[in-house]
Design an enzyme around this catalytic site. Structure first.
Site, PDB file in Angstrom:
ATOM      1  N   ASN A 140     -20.534 -17.230  -2.851  1.00  0.00           N
ATOM      2  CA  ASN A 140     -19.971 -18.043  -3.923  1.00  0.00           C
ATOM      3  C   ASN A 140     -18.977 -17.172  -4.672  1.00  0.00           C
ATOM      4  O   ASN A 140     -19.339 -16.095  -5.161  1.00  0.00           O
ATOM      5  CB  ASN A 140     -21.061 -18.518  -4.895  1.00  0.00           C
ATOM      6  CG  ASN A 140     -22.059 -19.447  -4.220  1.00  0.00           C
ATOM      7  OD1 ASN A 140     -21.845 -19.869  -3.079  1.00  0.00           O
ATOM      8  ND2 ASN A 140     -23.132 -19.762  -4.907  1.00  0.00           N
ATOM      9  N   TYR A 160     -15.886 -17.133  -7.658  1.00  0.00           N
ATOM     10  CA  TYR A 160     -15.171 -17.806  -8.743  1.00  0.00           C
ATOM     11  C   TYR A 160     -14.120 -16.931  -9.403  1.00  0.00           C
ATOM     12  O   TYR A 160     -13.054 -17.394  -9.768  1.00  0.00           O
ATOM     13  CB  TYR A 160     -16.167 -18.267  -9.829  1.00  0.00           C
ATOM     14  CG  TYR A 160     -17.048 -19.395  -9.375  1.00  0.00           C
ATOM     15  CD1 TYR A 160     -16.649 -20.719  -9.520  1.00  0.00           C
ATOM     16  CD2 TYR A 160     -18.289 -19.150  -8.781  1.00  0.00           C
ATOM     17  CE1 TYR A 160     -17.448 -21.768  -9.090  1.00  0.00           C
ATOM     18  CE2 TYR A 160     -19.093 -20.185  -8.347  1.00  0.00           C
ATOM     19  CZ  TYR A 160     -18.666 -21.498  -8.504  1.00  0.00           C
ATOM     20  OH  TYR A 160     -19.454 -22.529  -8.070  1.00  0.00           O
TER      21      TYR A 160
HETATM   22  O1  IFM Z   1     -22.899 -24.627 -11.571  1.00  0.00           O
HETATM   23  C1  IFM Z   1     -23.062 -23.370 -11.000  1.00  0.00           C
HETATM   24  C2  IFM Z   1     -23.941 -23.433  -9.773  1.00  0.00           C
HETATM   25  O2  IFM Z   1     -25.169 -24.008 -10.043  1.00  0.00           O
HETATM   26  C3  IFM Z   1     -24.164 -22.055  -9.227  1.00  0.00           C
HETATM   27  N1  IFM Z   1     -22.940 -21.342  -9.046  1.00  0.00           N
HETATM   28  C4  IFM Z   1     -21.980 -21.344 -10.115  1.00  0.00           C
HETATM   29  C5  IFM Z   1     -21.749 -22.755 -10.603  1.00  0.00           C
HETATM   30  C6  IFM Z   1     -20.734 -22.750 -11.762  1.00  0.00           C
HETATM   31  O3  IFM Z   1     -21.207 -21.989 -12.818  1.00  0.00           O
END
Ligand code: IFM
Length: 452
Positions: free
Chosen positions: A292, A294
């Site tokens: 993941n 971001y």
């Molecule tokens: O919403 C969250 C998700 O549950 C886990 N990863 C990051 C996302 C955004 O904060």
């Protein structure tokens, strides 16, 4: 890859959600409460005291949501199973109605040709298990594996991708060190223990899967590259600490059977003397890794900062999202290449990527969200660059399909490519959602179209 910028033919295009964030009806049909159900009832813990009681009402509207996924052209849907729907007390008695909900969801997805990508644990531990110590109790690993085995037996005939844990770093850092997520503890001594038991749970479930599963199982971690603010030795050392704490803590044990040495220095007397047998057990081979991504962080030495003694230096000249995360697509390339260099050439999925921005009002049934659209465009281009450089990236899941409950921010932050009007539960694909649909249809080529 070819010059027309198409992604590989079998690249999987998807979107992601999690149970507590979208389902609503948390106690329906005999489900047991989770730690988030409990936490959301503690005044002041969640923005505006929001709860997941209604969320996107997906529990009752999943068929419409699957149709929406089809309209967007999604090929895969990553969602999580609420442990307490299947086992209301977390262990022992199975609740057939809870299991049935996921059977019906999976069947509906498959009918539309959408691959289910199932996460077993996205932070909603059954409250009954928390009453027994939750992740601080060694037995939690076995409870998790028993729960996982029930799902493997019921669903592996239709599910090809299983992820054990979502972002164990967040479960631990937010849930046990800073206390801003459920179960809301703030304890240095508990932090490494919870992390260790989550990793043991992951490994025990992988082992259970090897005994009878026929497809693929992996782990999902959130990674955030760290860059020093200066070449000063203190800032570089702070960056090494921050990187080990966030990026290596959960991967070194899974791939090498060791914890980064710097962790025991940071925790000092609170770092337990973990058994070598546990570490050998944690090192179970996985079929893929979910990443993941971001944002990144630029780091400086900060002797006052809790535990890691490092702080983020905000890069004011760059765009930040509504949760103050710097937009930095190159960090995605760096991260995926780092994973390959350090942990080997295993199949990777970008299991979450997306952005919260303040969306404008719905006008004429449309939601224009150019910032999110550009965020997705630039990160998908970065994913393409990583693939072109030899990274074995096999799929991408935008976070998130729907606006939803953003944990302690409640409903105030919107990550969806589909707008949700929480009063009416009406869904409207945003311009980013329509763009993503074009990207999928063109296998990525639309990323390079002229920006209008
Ligand atoms: O919403 C969250 C998700 O549950 C886990 N990863 C990051 C996302 C955004 O904060």
């Amino acid at each position: 890859m070819q010059d027309n910028h198409c992604f590989p033919e079998n690249f999987l295009w998807g979107a992601a959600t999690s149970a507590y964030q979208i389902e609503g009806s948390p106690l329906a049909d005999g489900a047991g409460p989770s730690i988030w159900h409990r936490f959301s009832r503690m005044p002041g813990r969640i923005h505006d005291d929001d709860t997941g009681d209604m969320a996107c009402d997906h529990y009752r509207r999943f068929e419409d949501d699957v149709r929406l996924m089809k309209e967007l052209g999604l090929q895969a849907y990553r969602f999580s199973i609420a442990w307490g729907r299947v086992l209301p007390e977390g262990r022992g008695r199975v609740n057939p109605a809870g299991l049935d909900f996921y059977q019906r969801l999976i069947d509906a997805l498959l009918e539309q040709g959408i691959q289910p990508f199932v996460t077993l644990y996205h932070w909603d531990l059954p409250a009954a298990l928390d009453d027994r110590g939750g992740w601080l109790n060694r037995d939690c690993a076995a409870w998790f594996a028993d729960y996982a085995q029930i799902l493997f037996r019921a669903l592996d005939d239709r599910v090809q991708y299983w992820a054990t844990l979502n972002e164990p770093w967040v479960s631990v850092d937010a849930g046990y060190l800073h206390g801003v997520h459920a179960p809301g503890h703030a304890s240095l001594a508990e932090t490494p223990l919870a992390a260790h038991n989550l990793l043991r749970a992951h490994a025990t479930a992988v082992q259970a899967y090897r005994a009878e599963g026929r497809h693929r199982i992996g782990l999902v971690v959130n990674l955030e590259p760290k860059y020093p603010i200066s070449l000063a030795p203190e800032d570089r050392a702070a960056t090494v600490r921050a990187h080990a704490y966030m990026n290596r803590w959960y991967l070194d044990p899974v791939f090498f059977g060791t914890y980064p040495k710097v962790l025991s220095e940071l925790f000092g007397a609170d770092w337990p003397n973990f058994m070598q047998a546990d570490l050998d057990h944690i090192r179970q081979p996985v079929d893929f890794l979910g990443v993941n991504y971001y944002t990144r962080s630029v780091v400086r030495d900060d002797p006052q900062a809790l535990l890691v003694r490092a702080s983020r230096v905000r890069q004011d000249h760059n765009l930040h999202t509504a949760v103050d995360w710097e937009v930095h697509p190159q960090g995605l390339v760096d991260t995926l290449q780092w994973v390959k260099r350090r942990y080997g050439d295993l199949p990777l999925f970008l299991t979450e990527n997306g952005a919260a921005f303040e969306d404008p009002e719905v006008i004429g049934g449309r939601v224009e969200d150019p910032l999110r659209l550009t965020y997705l465009r630039e990160h998908l281009k970065a994913a393409y660059t990583a693939i072109a450089s030899g990274v074995n990236l096999q799929g991408y899941f935008v976070w998130s399909l729907l606006d939803n409950l953003e944990w302690c921010h409640g409903y105030s932050k919107r990550f969806g490519i589909v707008h949700v009007d929480y009063a009416t539960q009406r869904r409207i694909p945003k311009s980013s959602g329509q763009f993503y649909a074009r990207v999928i249809r063109s296998r990525g080529e639309a990323l390079w179209e002229e920006e209008g």
